[in-house]
Scaffold this motif. Structure first.
Motif, PDB file in Angstrom:
ATOM      1  N   ASN A   1       0.781  -1.330   0.013  1.00 16.81           N
ATOM      2  CA  ASN A   1       0.101  -0.120  -0.002  1.00 16.81           C
ATOM      3  C   ASN A   1       0.709   1.252   0.143  1.00 16.81           C
ATOM      4  O   ASN A   1       0.196   2.441   0.289  1.00 16.81           O
ATOM      5  N   LEU A   2       2.169   0.941  -0.259  1.00 12.56           N
ATOM      6  CA  LEU A   2       2.979   2.458  -0.414  1.00 12.56           C
ATOM      7  C   LEU A   2       3.437   2.401  -1.872  1.00 12.56           C
ATOM      8  O   LEU A   2       3.860   3.756  -2.333  1.00 12.56           O
TER       9      LEU A   2
ATOM     10  N   THR B   1       7.641   3.644  13.207  1.00 12.63           N
ATOM     11  CA  THR B   1       7.438   2.733  14.221  1.00 12.63           C
ATOM     12  C   THR B   1       6.613   1.694  13.878  1.00 12.63           C
ATOM     13  O   THR B   1       5.399   1.397  14.252  1.00 12.63           O
ATOM     14  N   GLU B   2       7.009   0.853  12.985  1.00 11.52           N
ATOM     15  CA  GLU B   2       6.260  -0.234  12.259  1.00 11.52           C
ATOM     16  C   GLU B   2       7.074  -1.184  11.664  1.00 11.52           C
ATOM     17  O   GLU B   2       8.529  -0.704  11.371  1.00 11.52           O
TER      18      GLU B   2
ATOM     19  N   THR C   1       2.561  -4.399  10.785  1.00 13.90           N
ATOM     20  CA  THR C   1       2.571  -3.314   9.923  1.00 13.90           C
ATOM     21  C   THR C   1       1.206  -2.384  10.488  1.00 13.90           C
ATOM     22  O   THR C   1       0.067  -2.948  10.743  1.00 13.90           O
ATOM     23  N   ASP C   2       1.512  -1.261  10.672  1.00 13.83           N
ATOM     24  CA  ASP C   2       0.476  -0.322  10.977  1.00 13.83           C
ATOM     25  C   ASP C   2      -0.219   0.259   9.992  1.00 13.83           C
ATOM     26  O   ASP C   2       0.458   1.120   9.118  1.00 13.83           O
ATOM     27  N   PRO C   3      -1.425   0.090   9.812  1.00 15.32           N
ATOM     28  CA  PRO C   3      -2.405   0.666   8.639  1.00 15.32           C
ATOM     29  C   PRO C   3      -2.317   2.285   8.435  1.00 15.32           C
ATOM     30  O   PRO C   3      -2.637   2.657   7.609  1.00 15.32           O
ATOM     31  N   ASN C   4      -1.995   2.820   9.660  1.00 19.02           N
ATOM     32  CA  ASN C   4      -2.208   4.159   9.813  1.00 19.02           C
ATOM     33  C   ASN C   4      -1.120   4.945   9.324  1.00 19.02           C
ATOM     34  O   ASN C   4      -1.128   5.997   9.297  1.00 19.02           O
TER      35      ASN C   4
ATOM     36  N   ARG D   1       6.480  13.853   7.425  1.00 20.30           N
ATOM     37  CA  ARG D   1       5.749  12.564   6.736  1.00 20.30           C
ATOM     38  C   ARG D   1       5.053  13.122   5.518  1.00 20.30           C
ATOM     39  O   ARG D   1       4.200  14.335   5.562  1.00 20.30           O
ATOM     40  N   ASP D   2       4.994  12.582   4.462  1.00 17.46           N
ATOM     41  CA  ASP D   2       4.333  12.903   3.237  1.00 17.46           C
ATOM     42  C   ASP D   2       3.131  11.859   3.198  1.00 17.46           C
ATOM     43  O   ASP D   2       3.387  10.659   2.314  1.00 17.46           O
ATOM     44  N   TRP D   3       1.923  12.044   3.548  1.00 15.27           N
ATOM     45  CA  TRP D   3       0.804  11.198   3.447  1.00 15.27           C
ATOM     46  C   TRP D   3       0.374  10.823   2.221  1.00 15.27           C
ATOM     47  O   TRP D   3       0.218  11.795   1.236  1.00 15.27           O
TER      48      TRP D   3
END
Length: 579
Positions: free
Chosen positions: A81-82, A493-494, A507-510, A527-529
């Motif tokens: 998902n990235l 932090t994942e 894996t943190d979906p957030n 962070r680049d969302w």
């Protein structure tokens, strides 16, 4: 093209300067030249034989159109998902359409039923053809000429680069309207085959000029190799291997019929591991010995039968070469935050193609072909936009650590030991327990040591010879890349893709964002969302302080942090700075 030179300095001008000597650099130089501009390409080694691609064969992610959807969806799945669907599609399409050109230039792909099978290339011949084509279209090649720093014009746009020529024992300056950085990633001088020219020079040059990096937490790719050779990192033959410990006990390592990716790192932490390719059929053996000859060669030279004899194996760090991190791209032409500066191949972050997972092999080869061309065309267009007097702009060099000491006038000191700096960086980057299995405390401990090394490279660099200049600069680049990699790893932090945090194993979906990073004395992370996976639209946010950073003073890590915002978000009220 203007050329002036003296015994100690060469001065050249061009429209586009390409820095690097692998496939991405060659494609960028050709693409720029095809736009009718003057192009110079400078390489640390000999363009055609240096770099990872020239060392052996490689697959290419170039499926036929009827298979595009399948390959695109698989690449996106691997990216957790990235990855970016639009970029995956355009890379595959551009690569598939480009490979017939290589055939026109003289490369012979194998044939099946009269049709060319363009799924892989033989590195030495592929690069020989690319070099020959560059000379044919009039690109000027400077071999054995590592670039060391960029030049910036007063308006902040790139204006060329400076470097050294080993064989002529002199410096050189190339004034140019645009620059493409395609000089590879960083393997930290691990001796992985073809990777010792990949020392992160381009990443340091980009940041010094005002550029940004991205996904540097994915800078820790390890590859399997025989321990008695520890240079050939081609893992395909080991797909037919059984593994055992020193006593000969079978280590298994299979989960649901597939090898667990964490099996070998975990096993090596417990003791020596041995492999035997005893699961290879006669057909597989023929493929290994022909298509993967470079992987078979160490056995042949050592008079070892890998199908019946056990051999010790290890994991060799390839860093960002098969990892993901690199210079952050800001548009479809592979532009960067610095006007006129473009990035391609392993020098660029490949997060759009694979998220934080490895894209080694076929995906990386396709990325080099496609981004090289986009960057070359983009650079040519930018250079043309400057007009005929682009190279008359006032410009200044941007290089700092390893080239000139900001402390020299205040506290004269002896030159720092570049070899000791490199060993110090490797001590923090090579061990699996530090860089593969990451944890908050270990990252903080390593950052503390890296910061001390960074302080050392601010001192006087040794500059008695051009080799001294190159090695001092290389030590600074390795230290800088290590700092950015671990600093980014501390903030995510994942566990995702290549980035493994033993203290955050899920894996943190957030955490669906890319991490931009940079800075020299003041390290920062943003962070680049990811707002839309198809378009790649991103929003930026101020980075909040994770628990790990609250204890920086207690751990005595001399890191200076900066919180960055964007125009759409409230600016941070202050930055955390050590007094």
């Amino acid at each position: 093209m203007l050329t002036t030179h003296s015994e100690n300095e060469l001065q050249l001008t061009a429209d586009v300067l390409v820095i690097g000597g692998g496939p991405a650099a060659a494609w960028a130089a050709w693409a720029a030249a095809s736009q009718g501009v003057k192009v110079i390409i400078v390489d640390k080694g000999f363009l055609g034989t240096s770099g990872a691609a020239a060392a052996s064969g490689n697959g290419i992610m170039a499926p036929s159109p009827e298979n595009w959807d399948k390959v695109v969806s698989e690449r996106y799945r691997v990216g957790k998902n990235l990855a970016n669907l639009r970029w995956i599609e355009r890379v595959i399409e551009k690569t598939w359409l480009s490979l017939p050109l290589v055939e026109d230039w003289g490369y012979r792909f194998p044939k099946e039923n009269g049709e060319s099978v363009r799924q892989s290339y033989y590195g030495p011949e592929y690069m020989r053809v690319l070099r020959k084509n560059l000379l044919r279209v009039g690109v000027q090649i400077l071999d054995q000429s590592p670039a060391l720093e960029l030049l910036l014009a007063n308006d902040g746009s790139v204006a060329g680069a400076r470097g050294v020529q080993r064989q002529h024992h002199r410096t050189y300056t190339v004034r140019a309207g645009a620059v493409v950085l395609a000089n590879g990633g960083c393997a930290f001088l691990s001796k992985a085959l073809g990777c010792n020219t990949n020392t992160g020079d381009g990443l340091l040059m980009a940041v010094e000029a005002g550029g940004e990096l991205s996904s540097m937490e994915a800078s820790n790719h390890y590859a399997i190799s025989t321990a008695f050779n520890a240079t050939v990192t081609r893992g395909v033959p080991f797909g037919w291997a059984s593994f055992s410990d020193e006593a000969g006990n079978d280590l298994g390592g299979y989960v649901n019929g597939r090898r667990d990716p964490s099996f070998l790192p975990n096993a090596l932490l417990k003791g020596p591991v041995y492999a035997r390719l005893d699961r290879a059929t006669p057909e597989v053996k023929a493929v290994i010995e022909k298509s993967h000859f470079i992987a078979y060669l160490p056995y042949k030279k050592a008079d070892i039968d890998p199908y019946t004899e056990r051999v010790p194996v290890t994991l060799v760090l390839e860093g960002t070469v098969r990892g993901r991190g690199g210079i952050r791209l800001t548009d479809d032409s592979c532009g960067t935050k610095v006007p006129g500066l473009y990035a391609a191949g392993d020098a660029a972050s490949r997060e759009f193609l694979a998220g934080l997972a490895s894209g080694g092999g076929g995906p990386n080869a396709a990325w080099a072909i496609s981004t090289g061309q986009w960057a070359g065309v983009g650079a040519a267009a930018f250079a043309k936009s400057l007009g005929a007097h682009a190279n008359e702009r006032v410009a200044h060099p941007t290089g700092q650590a390893g080239l000139r000491s900001p402390q020299a006038d205040k506290t004269p000191s002896s030159a720092f030991d570049s070899e000791a700096i490199v060993r110090g960086v490797q001590n923090e980057m090579f061990p699996l327990e530090k860089n593969h299995f990451r944890s908050e405390q270990q990252l903080l401990d390593s950052l503390s040591k890296l910061e001390k090394l960074w302080e050392q490279v601010q001192a006087n660099p040794k500059q008695d010879t051009v080799r001294d200049v190159e090695f001092s600069r290389r030590a600074a680049a390795l230290t800088a890349v290590a700092r950015w990699g671990y600093f980014s790893a501390l903030h995510r932090t994942e566990t995702r893709g290549e980035h493994i945090r033993v203290d955050y194993p899920e894996t943190d979906p957030n955490q669906r964002y890319y991490q931009a990073t940079g800075g020299l004395e003041r390290l920062w992370v943003r962070r680049d969302w990811i707002a839309d996976a198809m378009s790649g639209d991103k929003t930026q946010s101020v980075y909040t302080t994770p628990p790990a950073l609250r204890d920086l003073r207690k751990n005595k890590v001399p890191v200076i942090l900066e919180y960055l915002g964007s125009a759409d978000l409230p600016a941070p009220t202050k930055s955390l700075e050590w007094k």
